[in-house]
Design a protein around this motif. Sequence first.
Motif, mmCIF file in Angstrom:
data_model
loop_
_atom_site.group_PDB
_atom_site.id
_atom_site.type_symbol
_atom_site.label_atom_id
_atom_site.label_comp_id
_atom_site.label_asym_id
_atom_site.label_seq_id
_atom_site.Cartn_x
_atom_site.Cartn_y
_atom_site.Cartn_z
ATOM 1 N N THR A 11 0.790 -1.236 0.000
ATOM 2 C CA THR A 11 0.000 0.000 0.000
ATOM 3 C C THR A 11 0.820 1.283 0.000
ATOM 4 O OG1 THR A 11 -0.179 0.107 2.425
ATOM 5 C CG2 THR A 11 -1.822 -1.214 1.253
ATOM 6 N N THR A 12 2.125 1.193 -0.172
ATOM 7 C CA THR A 12 2.940 2.413 -0.203
ATOM 8 C C THR A 12 2.800 3.098 -1.562
ATOM 9 O OG1 THR A 12 4.550 1.495 1.346
ATOM 10 C CG2 THR A 12 5.257 3.361 -0.002
ATOM 11 N N PRO A 13 2.421 4.366 -1.558
ATOM 12 C CA PRO A 13 2.263 5.093 -2.831
ATOM 13 C C PRO A 13 3.614 5.327 -3.513
ATOM 14 C CG PRO A 13 1.119 6.200 -1.030
ATOM 15 C CD PRO A 13 2.013 5.178 -0.411
ATOM 16 N N ILE A 14 3.563 5.450 -4.827
ATOM 17 C CA ILE A 14 4.761 5.772 -5.598
ATOM 18 C C ILE A 14 4.668 7.250 -5.970
ATOM 19 C CG2 ILE A 14 6.113 5.222 -7.658
ATOM 20 C CD1 ILE A 14 5.886 2.934 -5.686
ATOM 21 N N ASN A 15 5.421 8.096 -5.275
ATOM 22 C CA ASN A 15 5.381 9.522 -5.586
ATOM 23 C C ASN A 15 6.426 9.853 -6.648
ATOM 24 O OD1 ASN A 15 7.914 9.782 -4.210
ATOM 25 N ND2 ASN A 15 6.795 9.851 -2.273
ATOM 26 N N PHE A 25 11.004 -0.753 -9.337
ATOM 27 C CA PHE A 25 10.916 -2.206 -9.438
ATOM 28 C C PHE A 25 9.534 -2.703 -9.023
ATOM 29 C CE2 PHE A 25 11.083 -6.302 -7.220
ATOM 30 C CZ PHE A 25 11.516 -7.127 -8.250
ATOM 31 N N THR A 26 8.958 -2.069 -8.000
ATOM 32 C CA THR A 26 7.627 -2.461 -7.535
ATOM 33 C C THR A 26 6.592 -2.255 -8.631
ATOM 34 O OG1 THR A 26 8.241 -1.783 -5.291
ATOM 35 C CG2 THR A 26 5.894 -2.125 -5.739
ATOM 36 N N VAL A 27 6.689 -1.126 -9.313
ATOM 37 C CA VAL A 27 5.759 -0.839 -10.412
ATOM 38 C C VAL A 27 5.905 -1.893 -11.506
ATOM 39 C CG1 VAL A 27 5.091 0.821 -12.189
ATOM 40 C CG2 VAL A 27 5.772 1.626 -9.917
ATOM 41 N N CYS A 130 -5.033 3.419 -13.354
ATOM 42 C CA CYS A 130 -5.102 3.307 -11.890
ATOM 43 C C CYS A 130 -3.949 4.056 -11.223
ATOM 44 C CB CYS A 130 -5.079 1.837 -11.471
ATOM 45 S SG CYS A 130 -6.580 0.934 -11.890
ATOM 46 N N MET A 131 -2.774 3.997 -11.813
ATOM 47 C CA MET A 131 -1.624 4.702 -11.249
ATOM 48 C C MET A 131 -1.826 6.211 -11.275
ATOM 49 S SD MET A 131 0.713 2.658 -10.075
ATOM 50 C CE MET A 131 2.170 3.705 -10.049
ATOM 51 N N GLU A 132 -2.610 6.694 -12.232
ATOM 52 C CA GLU A 132 -2.891 8.130 -12.297
ATOM 53 C C GLU A 132 -3.908 8.550 -11.245
ATOM 54 O OE1 GLU A 132 -1.496 10.477 -14.106
ATOM 55 O OE2 GLU A 132 -0.124 9.050 -15.056
ATOM 56 N N ILE A 133 -4.765 7.606 -10.846
ATOM 57 C CA ILE A 133 -5.802 7.935 -9.855
ATOM 58 C C ILE A 133 -5.318 7.695 -8.433
ATOM 59 C CG2 ILE A 133 -8.126 7.337 -9.033
ATOM 60 C CD1 ILE A 133 -8.842 6.631 -11.917
ATOM 61 N N LEU A 134 -4.690 6.558 -8.207
ATOM 62 C CA LEU A 134 -4.097 6.240 -6.908
ATOM 63 C C LEU A 134 -2.771 5.535 -7.175
ATOM 64 C CD1 LEU A 134 -4.289 6.156 -3.820
ATOM 65 C CD2 LEU A 134 -5.475 3.962 -4.018
ATOM 66 N N VAL A 136 -0.622 3.517 -6.358
ATOM 67 C CA VAL A 136 -0.213 2.326 -5.617
ATOM 68 C C VAL A 136 -0.261 1.169 -6.618
ATOM 69 C CG1 VAL A 136 -0.735 0.772 -3.716
ATOM 70 C CG2 VAL A 136 -1.134 3.233 -3.463
ATOM 71 N N PRO A 137 0.858 0.600 -7.014
ATOM 72 C CA PRO A 137 0.912 -0.368 -8.107
ATOM 73 C C PRO A 137 -0.049 -1.547 -7.979
ATOM 74 C CG PRO A 137 3.117 0.305 -7.513
ATOM 75 C CD PRO A 137 2.203 0.912 -6.491
ATOM 76 N N ILE A 138 -0.274 -2.025 -6.754
ATOM 77 C CA ILE A 138 -1.145 -3.181 -6.596
ATOM 78 C C ILE A 138 -2.588 -2.855 -6.985
ATOM 79 C CG2 ILE A 138 -1.719 -2.775 -4.174
ATOM 80 C CD1 ILE A 138 -1.622 -5.803 -3.751
ATOM 81 N N VAL A 139 -2.952 -1.588 -6.943
ATOM 82 C CA VAL A 139 -4.290 -1.181 -7.383
ATOM 83 C C VAL A 139 -4.451 -1.500 -8.871
ATOM 84 C CG1 VAL A 139 -5.853 0.764 -7.762
ATOM 85 C CG2 VAL A 139 -4.557 0.603 -5.637
ATOM 86 N N GLY A 140 -3.423 -1.163 -9.661
ATOM 87 C CA GLY A 140 -3.465 -1.473 -11.086
ATOM 88 C C GLY A 140 -3.553 -2.961 -11.342
ATOM 89 N N PHE A 141 -2.846 -3.746 -10.514
ATOM 90 C CA PHE A 141 -2.901 -5.203 -10.672
ATOM 91 C C PHE A 141 -4.295 -5.737 -10.365
ATOM 92 C CE2 PHE A 141 -2.799 -9.247 -8.294
ATOM 93 C CZ PHE A 141 -2.487 -10.100 -9.351
ATOM 94 N N ILE A 142 -4.855 -5.327 -9.248
ATOM 95 C CA ILE A 142 -6.182 -5.836 -8.857
ATOM 96 C C ILE A 142 -7.243 -5.413 -9.862
ATOM 97 C CG2 ILE A 142 -7.996 -5.733 -7.106
ATOM 98 C CD1 ILE A 142 -5.812 -5.451 -4.995
#
Length: 579
Positions: A11-15, A25-27, A130-134, A136-142
């Motif tokens: 849940t850590t955001p990518i700023n 790497f997480t992205v 999803c990355m543009e809205i929130l 957090v990379p896992i949001v895009g995955f889900i």
Amino acid sequence: MLIPQLQKLLTTPINQKSRHNRYRFTVIFWYILSLTFAIAYILIGLQKAFSSKYIVSDDAREYISWMYRYINPDLFPGDLIADYFQSVTPIGYGILYKIIAALNIDLILFSKIFPILLGLITTSYCFVLCMEILPVPIVGFIASLLLNQSLCMHDDLFSATPRDFIYPLFLAFLYYLIRSSRFGILIVLALQALIYPLIAFIELLILLMRLFRWQNGQITISQNRKDFILFTASIMIAGIVILPYAIQSSQFGPTITAAVARTMPEYWHGGRFSYFSHNIISYWFDGRDSGFFALISPPQLLLGLLLPIILKFKSHFFLTKELKDEVKLLLQTAIASLIMFFIAHALAFKLHWPSRYTHHTFKMVLAVAAAISIILILDATLRWSRENGKQILIFGTIIILGAGLVFYPSNFSLKVFPKTPYVVGQAPTLYDFLQKQPQNIVIASTSEEADNIPIFAQRTILVGKEYALPIHTKYYAQFSKRMLDLINAQYSEDINQIKDFIQKYNVTFWLLERSAFVPEYIAKNTWLQQYQPAARQAKTKLQNNSLPVLATLINSCTVFETDNLVLLKAECIKFATKN
């Protein structure tokens, strides 16, 4: 230490700063994982596509059959069905296959492999949106996982029809809208209007809504001149692109009215389109063609409905501070879709089926909203667990949640996944035989196997269940007349009636099922039952032990036969009338 590590991973955001460091790497990890699941689902679905030479997507028979004219212009001469579906095929979709034909690529093969590219594009745009809205990379995955599962539970990716392009194009439109890429917006809008014009109306409404702002309880007009220029340009492009298609498809119009449709069995349960229903809730809610919430699955998508509630209680969800203002685009999409849904109902059926305006866009909106909701709740839960020392319980919950999302398609409740709309031709030798006949032959038949003849044999059929679309009046009036004449002739005791029928429609061959001359053949055939009084009269004749003329000519006029099919030569039938 377990919870902080999970929080950093999940849940850590990518700023902006972290994007250039180790978080890159997480992205990449979550993006590649998204593509992996997309490819896995598609490849599983394509296993059936290549299980036989004569296999094709169900609806592709309508769109691709006539396109063999690109390869051989002499095919389907004077063919009502081919002419009609050529007229209603979106211009962009036709151009795509014209290019494929020019490249000497088999059209059916292309229709099978193209979902791979569409699936990857859909997944990619879903992820970056999803990355543009929130961020957090896992949001895009889900979100991409839920969307791909949804697409594979219906024929929204393997249909080999224009609707397969809705998802990559619409997600691209939303992405470029958030990025304020006017060139990208206009290009995608033009492509959408060329390939699936219905969704272009939704995109125009979204652009219109963004000209207004809600501030301090009041609606204000945007002061940005470029917004109006963009909207004006979009209107012009959509008009230029859609108008030729509207003119092209109008040659078989006008569309049928709702009042007339209500009187037709084709529009009720068991008909070609189960549009109307005596259940008013089903009609407006989940009717396949009439309901605004039709075909919304998997159920996990409904978690997206929690997002508005979560946003009402932001103080309880720390991660909401990372949520970009463009999350409002999800609401704008839903509103625009509902507006077009009700307009389509009001103008039935001039703008096609109302559900087409919500079925597709709701899936995308809910997938993104569900992913955001899940991560906002997960982050809040992780923070709570750090304060209350419930690490093991939370860890177990995360495992169960992750397993539920990832392994849902293998759940016993899903009998088939992915759901592929492929149909297998049951008479390969028949297609081979017909391909050797002249290109101007006409086959008359009430057998559903006739639906496969245009796509596999590239020969004209008089009628076919798959092509019985009661939408445009000029087309369906001719089609219905053919059906009534065919049923009457097929079960006639007067050989002169059969002769007149053959001459009227220039029939070359008559394809019969061996079981066609028993009452149950008509009684159990919901398609034939739509054509009254011909079907009722034919059934009565058979129940009274009447022997139709064609039944007596099977032995003498058959030129080809399989297990349950016999092909009679019309010239032989006409010759029999002289004796």
